[in-house]
Scaffold this motif. Structure first.
Motif, short mmCIF file in Angstrom:
data_model
loop_
_atom_site.label_atom_id
_atom_site.label_comp_id
_atom_site.label_asym_id
_atom_site.label_seq_id
_atom_site.Cartn_x
_atom_site.Cartn_y
_atom_site.Cartn_z
N PRO A 62 0.81 -1.26 -0.05
CA PRO A 62 -0.10 0.19 0.01
C PRO A 62 0.82 1.06 0.17
O PRO A 62 0.46 2.14 -0.78
CB PRO A 62 -0.84 0.04 1.30
CG PRO A 62 -0.95 -1.43 1.66
CD PRO A 62 0.49 -2.29 0.96
N GLY A 63 2.01 1.20 0.80
CA GLY A 63 2.83 2.22 0.68
C GLY A 63 3.42 2.63 -0.65
O GLY A 63 3.60 3.74 -1.00
N GLU A 64 3.81 1.66 -1.31
CA GLU A 64 4.47 1.79 -2.70
C GLU A 64 3.31 2.45 -3.51
O GLU A 64 3.71 3.29 -4.40
CB GLU A 64 4.83 0.55 -3.17
CG GLU A 64 6.08 0.07 -2.59
CD GLU A 64 6.45 -1.46 -2.51
OE1 GLU A 64 7.57 -1.62 -2.64
OE2 GLU A 64 5.57 -2.14 -3.34
N LEU A 65 2.26 1.84 -3.52
CA LEU A 65 1.02 2.43 -4.21
C LEU A 65 0.75 3.93 -3.89
O LEU A 65 0.40 4.75 -4.73
CB LEU A 65 -0.32 1.71 -4.15
CG LEU A 65 -0.10 0.46 -4.85
CD1 LEU A 65 -1.57 -0.62 -4.21
CD2 LEU A 65 -0.53 0.54 -6.39
N ALA A 66 0.57 4.18 -2.75
CA ALA A 66 0.60 5.60 -2.27
C ALA A 66 1.63 6.45 -2.86
O ALA A 66 1.21 7.65 -3.26
CB ALA A 66 0.51 5.45 -0.94
N ASP A 67 2.84 6.09 -2.72
CA ASP A 67 4.07 6.89 -3.25
C ASP A 67 3.69 7.11 -4.82
O ASP A 67 3.73 8.03 -5.53
CB ASP A 67 5.22 6.18 -3.17
CG ASP A 67 5.66 6.39 -1.85
OD1 ASP A 67 5.15 6.97 -0.79
OD2 ASP A 67 6.52 5.64 -1.34
N ARG A 68 3.34 6.10 -5.71
CA ARG A 68 3.22 5.85 -7.05
C ARG A 68 2.08 6.90 -7.40
O ARG A 68 2.29 7.51 -8.54
CB ARG A 68 3.16 4.45 -7.63
CG ARG A 68 2.61 4.49 -8.94
CD ARG A 68 2.71 3.15 -9.54
NE ARG A 68 3.79 2.34 -9.61
CZ ARG A 68 4.89 2.58 -10.40
NH1 ARG A 68 4.96 3.36 -11.04
NH2 ARG A 68 6.02 1.98 -10.14
N GLU A 69 0.96 6.84 -6.75
CA GLU A 69 -0.05 7.62 -6.92
C GLU A 69 -0.02 9.09 -6.53
O GLU A 69 -0.95 9.86 -6.70
CB GLU A 69 -1.45 7.00 -6.69
CG GLU A 69 -1.56 5.55 -7.46
CD GLU A 69 -1.74 5.92 -9.11
OE1 GLU A 69 -2.09 6.85 -9.38
OE2 GLU A 69 -0.93 4.99 -9.92
N ARG A 70 0.82 9.26 -5.71
CA ARG A 70 1.23 10.56 -4.97
C ARG A 70 -0.03 11.02 -4.22
O ARG A 70 -0.70 12.10 -4.26
CB ARG A 70 1.42 11.65 -6.12
CG ARG A 70 2.84 11.36 -6.72
CD ARG A 70 3.28 12.51 -7.63
NE ARG A 70 4.52 12.33 -8.06
CZ ARG A 70 4.87 12.39 -9.51
NH1 ARG A 70 3.81 12.43 -10.34
NH2 ARG A 70 6.10 12.40 -9.47
N SER A 75 -5.31 7.59 2.49
CA SER A 75 -6.09 7.81 1.31
C SER A 75 -5.84 6.46 0.65
O SER A 75 -6.97 5.87 -0.10
CB SER A 75 -5.67 8.98 0.51
OG SER A 75 -6.64 8.78 -0.75
N MET A 76 -4.67 5.89 0.21
CA MET A 76 -4.66 4.81 -0.42
C MET A 76 -5.21 3.53 0.25
O MET A 76 -5.68 2.64 -0.18
CB MET A 76 -3.02 4.49 -0.68
CG MET A 76 -2.80 3.31 -1.28
SD MET A 76 -3.41 3.20 -3.14
CE MET A 76 -2.68 4.57 -3.89
N ASN A 77 -5.02 3.54 1.59
CA ASN A 77 -5.60 2.44 2.51
C ASN A 77 -7.28 2.31 2.11
O ASN A 77 -7.60 1.34 2.13
CB ASN A 77 -5.49 2.83 3.89
CG ASN A 77 -5.73 1.34 4.68
OD1 ASN A 77 -5.15 0.24 4.05
ND2 ASN A 77 -6.16 1.50 5.99
N ARG A 78 -7.91 3.67 2.14
CA ARG A 78 -9.18 3.51 1.86
C ARG A 78 -9.55 2.88 0.53
O ARG A 78 -10.59 2.11 0.44
CB ARG A 78 -9.68 4.95 1.82
CG ARG A 78 -9.95 5.57 3.37
CD ARG A 78 -10.67 6.79 3.61
NE ARG A 78 -10.04 8.01 2.78
CZ ARG A 78 -9.23 8.58 3.37
NH1 ARG A 78 -8.77 8.37 4.66
NH2 ARG A 78 -8.56 9.57 2.76
N THR A 79 -8.87 3.37 -0.51
CA THR A 79 -8.89 3.05 -1.88
C THR A 79 -8.75 1.43 -2.00
O THR A 79 -9.56 0.63 -2.58
CB THR A 79 -8.03 3.58 -2.87
OG1 THR A 79 -8.17 5.09 -2.72
CG2 THR A 79 -8.16 3.27 -4.17
#
Length: 152
Positions: A62-70, A75-79
């Motif tokens: 999830p952290g890598e996704l958050a970084d990738r999507e800025r 917020s990424m956790n909710r997604t």
């Protein structure tokens, strides 16, 4: 040797500012039309972006996704939670570090990406079909330039 000031720069000319504004607006309008072509109407752009990132780049934390999507981690956790509840992704504990979780696409998530991509390409193909060969050639050149600008 004289140095060019910001005022002398072609980047500050009114014509360039107008061109930049026109390109921005046209790009946003086209992107909005393409985003409307989706396999799941209720899916947000942010949710689809995560599915697309997983399709192109493979599994992420999830952290890598958050970084990738800025976006922020919460917020990424909710997604991710929403995508998991919908059956589009899975979470599995990391084999090396049990504190980490890896996110991967399910077959259903992959199907959403494939169908959305198919719909968007089909819509754009239909739009291009109404243009002249010369107009399509201009857009092909513009696509190349836009890729270069985006890569900067």
């Amino acid at each position: 040797m004289s140095r060019m000031t910001a005022a002398d720069s072609p980047a500050s000319s009114p014509d360039l500012a107008t061109a930049a504004s026109d390109l921005r607006m046209a790009t946003f309008r086209l992107a909005r039309r393409l985003r409307a072509q989706r396999a799941v109407d209720a899916m947000s752009d942010a949710q689809f972006a995560v599915l697309a990132a997983l399709t192109v780049h493979g599994g992420h934390t999830p952290g890598e996704l958050a970084d990738r999507e800025r976006v922020s981690a919460p917020s990424m956790n909710r997604t991710v939670n929403c995508l998991e509840e919908s059956g589009y992704i899975t979470r599995t504990p990391d084999a090396v570090d049990r504190r980490k979780v890896n996110i991967a696409l399910t077959d259903e998530g992959r199907a959403v990406v494939e169908e959305t991509t198919r719909r968007r390409d089909s819509w754009l193909e239909g739009a291009l079909a109404s243009l002249t060969d010369a107009e399509r050639a201009v857009l092909a050149q513009a696509a190349e330039v836009m890729r270069e600008v985006a890569a900067r």
